[in-house]
Design a protein around this motif. Structure first.
Motif, mmCIF file in Angstrom:
data_model
loop_
_atom_site.group_PDB
_atom_site.id
_atom_site.type_symbol
_atom_site.label_atom_id
_atom_site.label_comp_id
_atom_site.label_asym_id
_atom_site.label_seq_id
_atom_site.Cartn_x
_atom_site.Cartn_y
_atom_site.Cartn_z
ATOM 1 N N GLY A 67 -65.623 -3.074 8.239
ATOM 2 C CA GLY A 67 -65.642 -3.579 6.867
ATOM 3 C C GLY A 67 -65.886 -5.080 6.863
ATOM 4 O O GLY A 67 -65.897 -5.734 7.911
ATOM 5 N N GLY A 68 -66.082 -5.612 5.636
ATOM 6 C CA GLY A 68 -66.406 -7.028 5.625
ATOM 7 C C GLY A 68 -66.000 -7.725 4.346
ATOM 8 O O GLY A 68 -65.222 -7.203 3.558
ATOM 9 N N GLY A 69 -66.663 -8.891 4.182
ATOM 10 C CA GLY A 69 -67.844 -9.348 4.839
ATOM 11 C C GLY A 69 -68.996 -8.340 4.812
ATOM 12 O O GLY A 69 -69.006 -7.391 4.055
ATOM 13 N N VAL A 111 -62.121 -2.719 11.693
ATOM 14 C CA VAL A 111 -62.754 -3.875 12.338
ATOM 15 C C VAL A 111 -63.387 -4.727 11.235
ATOM 16 O O VAL A 111 -64.254 -4.253 10.491
ATOM 17 C CB VAL A 111 -63.861 -3.399 13.322
ATOM 18 C CG1 VAL A 111 -64.517 -4.596 13.997
ATOM 19 C CG2 VAL A 111 -63.296 -2.437 14.360
ATOM 20 N N HIS A 112 -62.935 -5.966 11.112
ATOM 21 C CA HIS A 112 -63.440 -6.822 10.035
ATOM 22 C C HIS A 112 -64.509 -7.781 10.551
ATOM 23 O O HIS A 112 -64.250 -8.573 11.473
ATOM 24 C CB HIS A 112 -62.284 -7.627 9.413
ATOM 25 C CG HIS A 112 -62.676 -8.313 8.142
ATOM 26 N ND1 HIS A 112 -62.733 -7.648 6.934
ATOM 27 C CD2 HIS A 112 -63.078 -9.590 7.889
ATOM 28 C CE1 HIS A 112 -63.135 -8.490 5.990
ATOM 29 N NE2 HIS A 112 -63.357 -9.677 6.548
ATOM 30 N N TRP A 113 -65.697 -7.720 9.939
ATOM 31 C CA TRP A 113 -66.764 -8.681 10.247
ATOM 32 C C TRP A 113 -66.857 -9.626 9.051
ATOM 33 O O TRP A 113 -67.245 -9.204 7.952
ATOM 34 C CB TRP A 113 -68.102 -7.950 10.492
ATOM 35 C CG TRP A 113 -69.168 -8.896 10.964
ATOM 36 C CD1 TRP A 113 -70.195 -9.393 10.215
ATOM 37 C CD2 TRP A 113 -69.312 -9.466 12.274
ATOM 38 N NE1 TRP A 113 -70.957 -10.241 10.973
ATOM 39 C CE2 TRP A 113 -70.443 -10.310 12.241
ATOM 40 C CE3 TRP A 113 -68.586 -9.366 13.457
ATOM 41 C CZ2 TRP A 113 -70.865 -11.032 13.359
ATOM 42 C CZ3 TRP A 113 -69.009 -10.085 14.565
ATOM 43 C CH2 TRP A 113 -70.142 -10.904 14.509
ATOM 44 N N PRO A 114 -66.505 -10.911 9.228
ATOM 45 C CA PRO A 114 -66.226 -11.753 8.066
ATOM 46 C C PRO A 114 -67.401 -12.557 7.514
ATOM 47 O O PRO A 114 -67.181 -13.509 6.764
ATOM 48 C CB PRO A 114 -65.171 -12.707 8.628
ATOM 49 C CG PRO A 114 -65.602 -12.899 10.051
ATOM 50 C CD PRO A 114 -66.196 -11.598 10.501
ATOM 51 N N PHE A 115 -68.618 -12.232 7.921
ATOM 52 C CA PHE A 115 -69.745 -13.078 7.508
ATOM 53 C C PHE A 115 -70.636 -12.383 6.473
ATOM 54 O O PHE A 115 -70.820 -11.166 6.513
ATOM 55 C CB PHE A 115 -70.576 -13.466 8.736
ATOM 56 C CG PHE A 115 -69.758 -14.177 9.778
ATOM 57 C CD1 PHE A 115 -69.242 -15.451 9.538
ATOM 58 C CD2 PHE A 115 -69.445 -13.563 10.988
ATOM 59 C CE1 PHE A 115 -68.455 -16.099 10.486
ATOM 60 C CE2 PHE A 115 -68.661 -14.205 11.933
ATOM 61 C CZ PHE A 115 -68.164 -15.474 11.678
ATOM 62 N N CYS A 116 -71.178 -13.198 5.561
ATOM 63 C CA CYS A 116 -72.121 -12.713 4.541
ATOM 64 C C CYS A 116 -73.278 -13.690 4.449
ATOM 65 O O CYS A 116 -73.140 -14.861 4.812
ATOM 66 C CB CYS A 116 -71.446 -12.652 3.167
ATOM 67 S SG CYS A 116 -70.167 -11.391 3.096
#
Ligand SMILES: C[S@@+](CC[C@H](N)C(=O)[O-])C[C@H]1O[C@@H](n2cnc3c(N)ncnc32)[C@H](O)[C@@H]1O
Ligand code: SF4
Length: 389
Positions: free
Chosen positions: A71-73, A17-22
């Protein structure tokens, strides 16, 4: 936990699961990560994650999930309740193994550490912290928002809350000496429990570091020093009982990251969220999937069609076999040549194997596996290119 001594052959399935914010963009990083000063509509994104999970499940059918990786992000910017919602959606559509590994990547700031307990309650049982350096000057140069002490404090919180944790360090940094890295690594090992990811700094096209490097304003260790830093890393970690099980990943035997192993052993994984990659086995075919990278475009695509998929390619047997080789040779355990043959419908060229064995870059184990030697690992790309050609 996965025991490397018993390499599982039963098919495994993972969800990424990709969370794309930083909060800010680090100048070396070319991952799919974005800063949104105006905030993120987390509830709206969550509905899209739920849709994409539902659509993937409808496509592939029943599975037992061995690993879930946020993961990310920066997934540690998510509310624990959001992580819970996504885990519930996964459990609604698939069977979740009783011993499932649920990892969340976290940035080691004090704010994020306050959410760790909530993540555990949601079902996360492993965190991977982006410490990057234990040197304040280096952290600043890397554009990090935390100090070394703050990172160590976050590691202590992780240790108190989670049974399993890992952290990442970046080495071969500007002006880094062997002595300084040895001291930093030993300090890190004293704080590590069972797993460490140690990455050599790479200068990625399109990043601010790339521009600085090209302009001669950022100097990284030359090949000889980088090689010495790599060798030192292997020796210090092996001595401390944390041998490399993959070119950049070290663990106590049995404590390897199951999620990573699923990728490198060529198993199946669904990629959920903006810019996530997946490998899905449907019927007798393997599909490579990718989703739209830009978060808002991904969101609109999912809202319109249920999924953000932009690439959905049926891999040929040769492509599947080459990917198995490419990923599997990153592992200390290497690959099973018979599996390659079954996938590719041909053997790995024996002349190339003999040549590389004579060069000392690959070897056959007593169990008949083909693996890259310790001295071959720094030349991994060339070795793989030679074998896959
Ligand atoms: C995509 S990041 C996500 C982790 C989290 N956002 C963080 O920064 O702590 C995963 C890891 O990749 C590594 N990484 C990213 N860019 C790199 C580069 N150019 N060279 C070496 N390692 C890199 C860092 O160690 C980082 O922790
Ligand atoms: S290294 Fe981590 S925090 Fe920095 S930009 Fe990349 S994903 Fe974001």
């Amino acid at each position: 936990m996965v025991n490397m001594k018993t390499i599982p052959s039963a098919p495994q399935f993972a969800v990424y699961v990709h969370w794309p914010f930083c909060l800010s963009k680090c100048p070396y990083c070319d991952f799919n990560s974005h800063v949104r000063h105006g905030g993120v509509d987390e509830a709206r994104f969550l509905r899209a994650y739920e849709s994409e999970i539902a659509q993937t499940a409808a496509r592939i059918g029943a599975r037992t999930v061995s690993s879930i990786f946020f993961g990310g992000g920066t997934p540690s910017l998510m509310q624990p309740s959001s992580v819970q919602t996504i885990l519930d959606a996964i459990a609604k559509h698939w069977t979740v193994a009783p011993d499932v590994e649920v990892t969340l990547e976290a940035n080691p700031t004090s704010v994020e550490a306050t959410r760790f307990r909530g993540y555990r309650t949601a079902g996360v049982n492993r965190v991977s912290l982006g410490v990057q350096a234990l040197d304040d000057g280096a952290l600043k140069e890397l554009g990090r928002l935390h100090t070394a002490q703050e990172a160590l404090d976050a590691v202590a919180v992780a240790r108190a809350i989670f049974q399993r944790y890992s952290f990442d360090l970046i080495y071969a940094r500007p002006r880094q000496t062997l002595e300084a890295w040895a001291a930093e690594l030993r300090r890190a090992i004293a704080e590590a429990a069972e797993h460490l990811s140690l990455y050599q700094l790479t200068i990625e096209p399109g990043t601010p570091f790339f521009g600085l490097h090209a302009a001669g304003k950022l100097t990284v260790p030359d090949d000889d020093l980088a090689r010495d830093l790599y060798d030192l890393t292997q020796a210090v970690c092996a001595d401390a009982g944390l041998p490399a099980y993959e070119i950049s990943n070290h663990a106590r035997p049995g404590a390897e990251c199951r999620h990573n192993l699923i990728y490198w052993r060529g198993h199946e994984y669904a990629g959920i969220g903006p810019g996530a990659h997946g490998r899905l086995n449907i019927g007798s075919y393997r599909y490579a999937t990718e989703t739209e990278k830009r978060p808002e475009s991904w969101l609109m695509r999912v809202e319109a069609r249920g999924s953000g998929t932009t690439v959905d390619e049926k891999l040929t047997p040769g492509e599947t076999a080459d990917e198995y080789l490419l990923m599997g040779l990153r592992l200390a355990e290497g690959i099973d040549p018979q599996r390659f043959t079954a996938l590719a419908g041909r053997t790995i060229d024996p002349n190339r194997v003999s040549f590389l064995r004579e060069q000392g870059t690959v070897e056959m184990t007593a169990g008949g596996r083909l693996r890259v030697t310790q001295s071959g690992f720094p030349l991994l790309d060339a070795v793989v290119a030679d074998l896959a050609a």
